[in-house]
Structure formats: C-alpha cells, structure tokens
Design an enzyme around this catalytic site. Structure first.
Site, PDB file in Angstrom:
ATOM      1  N   HIS A 103       0.240  -3.436  -9.354  1.00  0.00           N
ATOM      2  CA  HIS A 103       0.954  -2.481  -8.492  1.00  0.00           C
ATOM      3  C   HIS A 103       1.065  -2.981  -7.046  1.00  0.00           C
ATOM      4  CE1 HIS A 103       0.893   0.779 -11.544  1.00  0.00           C
ATOM      5  NE2 HIS A 103      -0.257   0.231 -11.897  1.00  0.00           N
TER       6      HIS A 103
ATOM      7  N   ASN B  83       1.748   6.980 -13.913  1.00  0.00           N
ATOM      8  CA  ASN B  83       2.870   6.077 -14.143  1.00  0.00           C
ATOM      9  C   ASN B  83       4.109   6.885 -14.508  1.00  0.00           C
ATOM     10  OD1 ASN B  83       1.508   3.653 -13.691  1.00  0.00           O
ATOM     11  ND2 ASN B  83       0.987   3.349 -15.830  1.00  0.00           N
TER      12      ASN B  83
ATOM     13  N   TYR C 186     -11.323   1.538  -9.263  1.00  0.00           N
ATOM     14  CA  TYR C 186     -10.516   1.663  -8.042  1.00  0.00           C
ATOM     15  C   TYR C 186     -11.361   1.506  -6.781  1.00  0.00           C
ATOM     16  CZ  TYR C 186      -6.619   2.843 -11.009  1.00  0.00           C
ATOM     17  OH  TYR C 186      -5.638   2.764 -11.949  1.00  0.00           O
TER      18      TYR C 186
HETATM   19 FE1  HDD Z   1      -4.620   1.291 -12.425  1.00  0.00          FE
HETATM   20  C1  HDD Z   1      -3.833   0.442  -9.245  1.00  0.00           C
HETATM   21  C2  HDD Z   1      -1.967   3.472 -12.517  1.00  0.00           C
HETATM   22  C3  HDD Z   1      -5.249   1.943 -15.761  1.00  0.00           C
HETATM   23  C4  HDD Z   1      -7.376  -0.621 -12.280  1.00  0.00           C
HETATM   24  N1  HDD Z   1      -3.180   1.850 -11.128  1.00  0.00           N
HETATM   25  C5  HDD Z   1      -3.023   1.382  -9.858  1.00  0.00           C
HETATM   26  C6  HDD Z   1      -1.898   2.022  -9.244  1.00  0.00           C
HETATM   27  C7  HDD Z   1      -1.365   2.868 -10.159  1.00  0.00           C
HETATM   28  C8  HDD Z   1      -2.176   2.763 -11.346  1.00  0.00           C
HETATM   29  C9  HDD Z   1      -0.151   3.765  -9.994  1.00  0.00           C
HETATM   30  C10 HDD Z   1      -1.384   1.736  -7.836  1.00  0.00           C
HETATM   31  C11 HDD Z   1      -1.789   2.780  -6.879  1.00  0.00           C
HETATM   32  C12 HDD Z   1      -1.167   2.476  -5.540  1.00  0.00           C
HETATM   33  O1  HDD Z   1       0.035   2.725  -5.397  1.00  0.00           O
HETATM   34  O2  HDD Z   1      -1.879   1.948  -4.689  1.00  0.00           O
HETATM   35  N2  HDD Z   1      -3.722   2.404 -13.860  1.00  0.00           N
HETATM   36  C13 HDD Z   1      -2.716   3.307 -13.660  1.00  0.00           C
HETATM   37  C14 HDD Z   1      -2.532   4.092 -14.852  1.00  0.00           C
HETATM   38  C15 HDD Z   1      -3.445   3.663 -15.771  1.00  0.00           C
HETATM   39  C16 HDD Z   1      -4.209   2.612 -15.140  1.00  0.00           C
HETATM   40  C17 HDD Z   1      -1.501   5.197 -14.993  1.00  0.00           C
HETATM   41  C18 HDD Z   1      -3.701   4.154 -17.150  1.00  0.00           C
HETATM   42  C19 HDD Z   1      -3.443   5.354 -17.570  1.00  0.00           C
HETATM   43  N3  HDD Z   1      -6.029   0.734 -13.776  1.00  0.00           N
HETATM   44  C20 HDD Z   1      -6.132   1.154 -15.080  1.00  0.00           C
HETATM   45  C21 HDD Z   1      -7.352   0.630 -15.660  1.00  0.00           C
HETATM   46  C22 HDD Z   1      -7.979  -0.090 -14.678  1.00  0.00           C
HETATM   47  C23 HDD Z   1      -7.125  -0.010 -13.511  1.00  0.00           C
HETATM   48  C24 HDD Z   1      -7.827   0.876 -17.088  1.00  0.00           C
HETATM   49  C25 HDD Z   1      -9.273  -0.857 -14.715  1.00  0.00           C
HETATM   50  C26 HDD Z   1     -10.255  -0.615 -15.521  1.00  0.00           C
HETATM   51  N4  HDD Z   1      -5.423   0.061 -11.030  1.00  0.00           N
HETATM   52  C27 HDD Z   1      -6.587  -0.606 -11.181  1.00  0.00           C
HETATM   53  C28 HDD Z   1      -7.011  -1.353  -9.935  1.00  0.00           C
HETATM   54  C29 HDD Z   1      -5.892  -0.941  -8.923  1.00  0.00           C
HETATM   55  C30 HDD Z   1      -4.955  -0.113  -9.772  1.00  0.00           C
HETATM   56  C31 HDD Z   1      -7.213  -2.814 -10.151  1.00  0.00           C
HETATM   57  C32 HDD Z   1      -5.210  -2.065  -8.150  1.00  0.00           C
HETATM   58  C33 HDD Z   1      -5.228  -1.657  -6.707  1.00  0.00           C
HETATM   59  C34 HDD Z   1      -6.039  -0.462  -6.662  1.00  0.00           C
HETATM   60  O3  HDD Z   1      -6.431  -0.117  -7.924  1.00  0.00           O
HETATM   61  O4  HDD Z   1      -6.321   0.158  -5.662  1.00  0.00           O
HETATM   62  O5  HDD Z   1      -8.261  -0.962  -9.500  1.00  0.00           O
END
Ligand code: HDD
Length: 694
Positions: free
Chosen positions: A83, A156, A370
């Site tokens: 993202h 999402n 997160y």
């Molecule tokens: Fe995630 C970012 C949505 C599963 C780990 N995720 C991130 C963002 C969105 C989502 C919209 C961006 C937020 C922003 O605009 O800053 N992610 C989802 C959805 C998931 C999902 C809808 C499943 C239903 N994510 C998911 C899992 C993991 C992560 C299973 C890890 C175990 N997601 C992350 C992250 C991020 C992230 C790596 C990257 C930057 C951040 O968090 O702040 O931690």
C-alpha cells in the site's frame, strides 16, 4: 587554456538572488520573513555555499549548507511494504441511525454528530511512485477521530482476502511484488511468482476471481466500495455481543475502466486517481459514501454454509441485508502529502470501547503487524504524536521518552499505582475498552479449522452471479495474466483450479491460452456447494446511469463553432459532469473570432481521461487532424473503451480513419440530449465489435 581569475561569466540571476548583499527577502516583491536555519539563525545567502576563496574549496564550517543538505538527505522515510502508493483526504463521519441497541461506542450511537476522519486509498503491490491504474486490490483505510479514541477501519475495495492466516502474508506479498532477482514487474500481478504461489494455495481462489474482475481497475477512487472484511463484534451496555461487517458504498455508484483503457491510462496520466480525487474535492464536489453494517448473531453464524471467521468468505447481502447507518464525506485535501498521507499510520487494533475483535486468524495477526511496521517506518515509539496520527480527544498515559518525544510531560509521577499526585491517570472499568468474555474450548495447536476448508463454493457463487459482460472480462483477465506466466505447469495448475469454480470458465481460459486440453482439477479439500447467485456481487448492477462526477472532453480547433461547444458544455454540466476542452494548440480562435483556452493539448490529453467525448471541428480542421495520430487515436480509443461519442460533420473523416462504426453511442453533435443519455453509461453492446474476449 585561459585561466579564470574570478567567476566573471554573466550571471542571469538578479543581484539579490545571487546573494551578494543580504537583500534576499526582497526578491519577489512584498515583505517576507527572514529565512532561518532549523535553530532559528537568520540565513544570509540561500544561493552560495561558504568558499575559502571565490573559486576555492567549500568550507566544512558552512553549517547552513550542511544542515540544508543533511535534512534533504533524510527527506524520505521507508515506504510502506504494501500500500505504498496512496492518496488521502480529510472529511467527516455522520451517523444517521443509532446502533445503541448493539454497542456503547458513541460514534455509532449519537445520531447527527459529525466526527472528523482521514481516509487513505492505495494500491497494494506497487511502490510509492508507481502508477494509479494497475490491476490491483485497492486499500480503503479510514481513521475516525472519535471522542473515545481513534477508530481505524483498515479495509480494501474487495470484501474478501487472499489468505486465511497471517502466517502467509509475507509469502503472498513476496510473491506479488516484483521478482527479487530481476526487479520487475512493478505494480503487476501478471508474473510467475504470484501465479505460482496462488496456484499452490487454493484459499486464494475467491479473492483472485474478484481481482480478475473489473473491481480491480476502478474508474475513480470515488466510485469504489470499501469493506472492513473481517467480522468484528459490537458490545452493548449489557455486555452482549453482535457480530458486524462494515461496508462503504459510494454515492456516485460503482464504475470501472475496461482493461485496455486502464493499461493505456498508465501512459496517459500516472496520477489519474490522485488527480481525480484532488480535482473533485477542489471543485467542491465532495465524494460521499454511505456506511452500512451487516449485523448477525452467533446463532445466525452457525447456520451459514461457511465460517464467517474465515476472511476468504463474505456474507451475501441476500443472507444478511445491509443496514445503512451513516455517511462519510471527504471535503478537504491534505495540506501536505508527506506530513499527512505518507505519515498516517493505520492499525486495525485501534477500536473505541463498544467494538471488539473477532477470532479471525488474519485479523489476529494484523493486530500485531501494523504497530510493528510503524515503529520502523516512522522511526520510533512516538509516532502517535504526529498530528495526523494523534487522537483529537484528551489522552493521558505514563508512556515517556523515546526518539522524537515532542511533549514535555510535567511532574514526578510516571507510574501507577502511586500516592503522590491526586489527579494522575487511572484505568476505568466503567469507561475502558472491553473485550468480549468469550468462552473457548479445544486444545492449543497450529491448525486450520475444518470449517475453513471450502475454497471453491464462494468463487463459484461469485462467477455465477456476474453478468455476461463481467464474465467475459474475468475470463479475459485470467487469460491475460496467465499469458505473462512463462512456467507452463503454473498455467495448468491455475486452470485446474478454475474447473472447480466453473468448467465453462476453465474452458474459456484454456482456449484463450491455446491449451490443447483442460488440465486435471486438483483434489478439493471440501465438496463444492451450489450457493444461490447473489446479484449484489455484480459491479455492473451497481453502476448508476449518471454523469455526476464524470468528465466529458470536447475536441475543438481553429474556427470551431463556439455556440455548439457551449451547448454541449452546458448540457453536460447540468447533468453533473465536468467538461474539459481539448485542442491541438493550448488556445484556439473560434468561428466568431473569440479565443478559447484549452484545458489540455490534444497530444497530451488522450480520450482515456474522459468518460465521454464530443468534437466540434471545421471540415478543413477535420481533414488536417485526420493525419494526426493523436486525433485518430482519440476517437479510436473512445470507441474501443465503449464511450459515447458526439461528432460534427467536420469530424467524420477522422472517425472513418479511426474505424468508428455507427452505433447507439455514436451521435451527431446536434443530438445533445441523445449524447448526454448515452454518456451516462458504457456502450456494452459495442464490446463484441471492438475486442476479442475469452
Ligand atoms: Fe495490511 C497496510 C489492508 C492484511 C500488514 N493494509 C495496509 C493498508 C491497508 C491494508 C488498506 C494501508 C493503510 C494505509 O493507507 O496506510 N491488510 C489490509 C487488509 C487486509 C490486510 C484489508 C486483510 C483483510 N496486512 C494484512 C496482514 C498483514 C498486513 C495479514 C500482516 C500480517 N498492512 C500490513 C502492514 C502495513 C499494511 C505491513 C504496511 C504499512 C502499514 O501497515 O502501516 O503492516
């Protein structure tokens, strides 16, 4: 070689800008505050570094230069691993229907109250500088600054997720990101590692078919749905729990591009979605979404033919209807992209009292990920003090110190219990966050619940719920993506899975890939059920016949009839569209001698950026433009992308060259009403005439 004694070359900058004198703050007229260093020391010269002699070495002593360069060197922070590319806006949430029966959360019980929020949309796979329009899931993250703390709905635009357990998230992302040895493709799932991974993980099949649908190529961020995906809990004053799923519904209706258009938009405008959101907010056309909930009890859930704790499953609206309880309005663009859009830190663990987590194993893993990401991305444990992340309600805790502490806490006491200070913060059972007291049984272990085993019934339901047009697009996307996969056994494996979803779909993809015969289907872990079709899963069914929020392009040139241009402009604007003028030159002289400034030059403003196009040209200009590929492609693309076209007689010669054939969406310029009606929708009937679909 002549030796230069002094820098005597003519300097084009005025003397004050060259900084000989210290009159810098007069350079642009008016008065300006004196520029200073970060420490507040006035800067004497912002053009020249401190040199030992006019042509000698630069001195280490130049603390002004060093501070400026050092700050610049550190201007980037690590981009989000997923993202990374996002666009965001401020706005508010307004409750229209109280859920007091189900929850104590004030944001969901105080009707009419407006709560500020910040919403960030994103693509998933590409880097921060990647384009806006690849085929990809879109992030839809909302931070609501409630009076009981921040509530982040980190969702999402697709209601299900690829995997069931957080353990697989790094694998999924490593597979979809550019391949590590070659460093490509950027922002694209059409490559071997992604399809290899999904072909070995049948649980991905449901989200995959959504990602192959036009949901993954939205026309605008303003025309996408948002989903919280997981089940959450609402908890009322009696401590009773009700399960809930969260939904955002765009008031403009859903709309997508067609794939050829999305691919060409990548060349036309890298920032297509960001610009579209910016321009809408800038013009006062604030995007809005209805907020809906699906509420269900533990007993309801027992009766579902799937496990609602499995994030690869959705609850069809026909089974649990959506109750609209509020709306979101985005009405302010951020002041600074870095400070706000880049530094905002969402976390699914941020919930106010009255809302609680479910045991969805993907959600459980996210609750850890997160915060951990943000510690490294934002550089330390005080990121919650960054204005965009700070709650807008009072907060009191004993957390102290750390990198970039911005606050100056007073007093001796930073611990609890304590007896020295009367007004120090204390936990409150009555007002505090409550976790639902769920009983659990069974034994500890690394297991996947049996109830998560059915990977094909819901993708099959999705496929069977789609219109013919959507099915053709889905089959074609599989064929396109798999055509980019070089490893043949991976293609076979995917088509094998598709046989469980629908033999017809598998056959269409196999034919499009030139397979001699259908590969075998893998063993399914659970038998595939025939679930009733759910029309609510369609995208086309949720489009609105409207021009509201859309954009009409009008091509003009020297001598064009201004009255006709005005007629179309007014009709389109009355229907809610914005209108942009396109011309071979950035300004033209109309028939009546008046000058008209164009919003875009033809060569740099292809028809992909419009929802419908019109053209008002003198015959001589039409003849000239028929030899200009930008003009020919303008119409060829509008036609191929199923857009309404209104053209005058002078344009006919270009239409012929562009192979635009007459149909219900190609109208004479005089038929303004007909054009507006046709512009409100895509010309789906034209599609078989313009492309071969699987
Ligand atoms: Fe995630 C970012 C949505 C599963 C780990 N995720 C991130 C963002 C969105 C989502 C919209 C961006 C937020 C922003 O605009 O800053 N992610 C989802 C959805 C998931 C999902 C809808 C499943 C239903 N994510 C998911 C899992 C993991 C992560 C299973 C890890 C175990 N997601 C992350 C992250 C991020 C992230 C790596 C990257 C930057 C951040 O968090 O702040 O931690």
């Amino acid at each position: 070689m002549p030796t230069k004694k002094s820098p005597s070359r003519k300097n084009p900058l005025p003397a004050d800008v060259r900084g000989h004198a210290g009159e810098l703050h007069q350079q642009a007229g008016g008065t300006h505050p004196v520029m200073t260093t970060q420490m507040g020391i006035p800067v004497p010269d912002n053009q020249n570094s401190l040199r030992a002699t006019p042509r000698g070495p630069t001195l280490l002593e130049d603390f002004i230069l060093r501070e400026k360069i050092t700050h610049f060197d550190h201007e980037r922070i690590p981009e989000r691993i997923v993202h990374a590319r996002g666009s965001a806006a401020h706005g508010y949430f307004e409750l229209t229907d109280s859920l007091a029966e189900f929850t104590t959360a004030k944001v969901l019980t105080e009707v009419g109250k407006r709560t500020p929020l910040f919403t960030r949309f994103s693509t998933v796979a590409g880097g921060a500088g990647s384009v806006d329009t690849p085929r990809d899931v879109r992030g839809f993250a909302v931070k609501i600054y409630t009076e009981e703390g921040n509530w982040d709905i980190v969702g999402n635009n697709i209601p299900v997720f690829f995997i069931q357990d957080a353990m697989k998230f790094p694998d999924l992302i490593h597979a979809v990101k550019m391949e590590p040895d070659r460093g490509f493709p950027q922002a694209a799932s059409a490559h071997d590692t992604f399809w290899d991974f999904v072909s070995l993980m049948p649980e991905t099949m449901h989200t995959l078919i959504w990602a192959m649908s036009d949901r993954a190529i939205p026309r605008s961020l303003r025309m996408m749905e948002g989903f919280g995906i997981h089940s959450f809990r609402l908890i009322n004053a009696k401590g009773e729990s009700t399960f809930v799923k969260f939904h955002w519904r765009p008031r403009l209706g859903l709309q997508s591009t067609v794939w050829d258009e999305a691919a060409k938009l990548q060349g036309a405008d890298n920032d297509f979605h960001r610009r579209d959101l910016f321009e809408a907010i800038d013009s006062g056309a604030f995007p809005q979404w209805d907020f809906g909930v699906q509420l269900f009890t533990e007993a309801d859930a027992e009766a579902f033919p799937f496990d609602h704790l499995d994030p690869t499953k959705l609850i069809p609206e026909e089974l649990v209807p959506l109750r609209i309880i509020g709306r979101m309005v985005l009405d302010r663009w951020p002041d600074n992209l870095f400070a706000e859009t880049e530094q905002v830190a969402y976390c699914p663990a941020n919930l106010p009292p009255g809302i609680d987590f479910s045991n969805d194993p993907l959600l459980q893993g996210r609750l850890f990920s997160y915060l951990d990401t943000q510690l490294s991305r934002l550089g330390g444990n005080n990121f919650s003090q960054i204005p965009i992340n700070a709650p807008k309600c009072p907060f009191h805790h004993n957390q102290r110190d750390g990198h970039m502490q911005m606050q100056v806490p007073k007093g001796r006491v930073a611990y609890e219990p304590q007896s020295l200070v009367p007004d120090a913060p204390r936990a409150s059972l009555a007002q505090g966050f409550r976790s639902f007291a769920q009983a659990s049984d069974g034994s500890k272990g690394r297991v996947r619940a049996e109830s998560f085993a059915d990977h094909y019934s819901q993708p099959r339901q999705f496929w069977l719920s789609q219109s013919e047009i959507e099915q053709a697009h889905i089959a074609s996307s599989y064929a396109f993506e798999l055509s980019k996969v070089e490893t043949l056994h991976v293609r076979d494996a995917v088509v094998g899975h598709l046989r469980h979803i629908d033999e017809g779909l598998a056959q269409r993809v196999a034919d499009a890939l030139g397979m001699a015969e259908l590969p075998p289907a893998p063993q399914a872990a659970a038998s595939v059920q025939d679930l009733p079709p759910s029309p609510a899963l369609q995208l086309i069914g949720k489009m609105k016949d409207t021009l509201e929020g859309r954009c009409v392009g009008i091509l003009v040139s020297e001598g064009s009839d201004g009255a006709m241009v005005d007629k179309i402009r007014k009709a389109a604007e009355k229907a809610g569209a914005t209108v942009k003028i396109v011309a071979p030159k950035i300004a033209v002289t109309l028939k009546d001698g008046s000058r008209l400034a164009a919003d875009g030059q033809l060569a740099g403003t292809p028809s992909m950026v419009f929802d419908a196009v019109a053209s008002v040209l003198m015959p001589s200009e039409g003849d000239k433009l028929a030899r200009d590929s930008a003009a020919v492609e303008w119409f060829a693309n509008a036609f191929a992308h199923l857009k309404a076209i209104a053209a005058c007689k002078g344009t006919q010669v270009i239409l012929q060259k562009a192979n635009v054939e007459p149909d219900a969406g190609v109208l004479a310029i005089e038929d303004v009403n007909g054009f507006i009606a046709a512009a409100k929708t895509r010309q789906w009937a034209r599609e078989p005439n313009v492309r071969t679909l699987a």
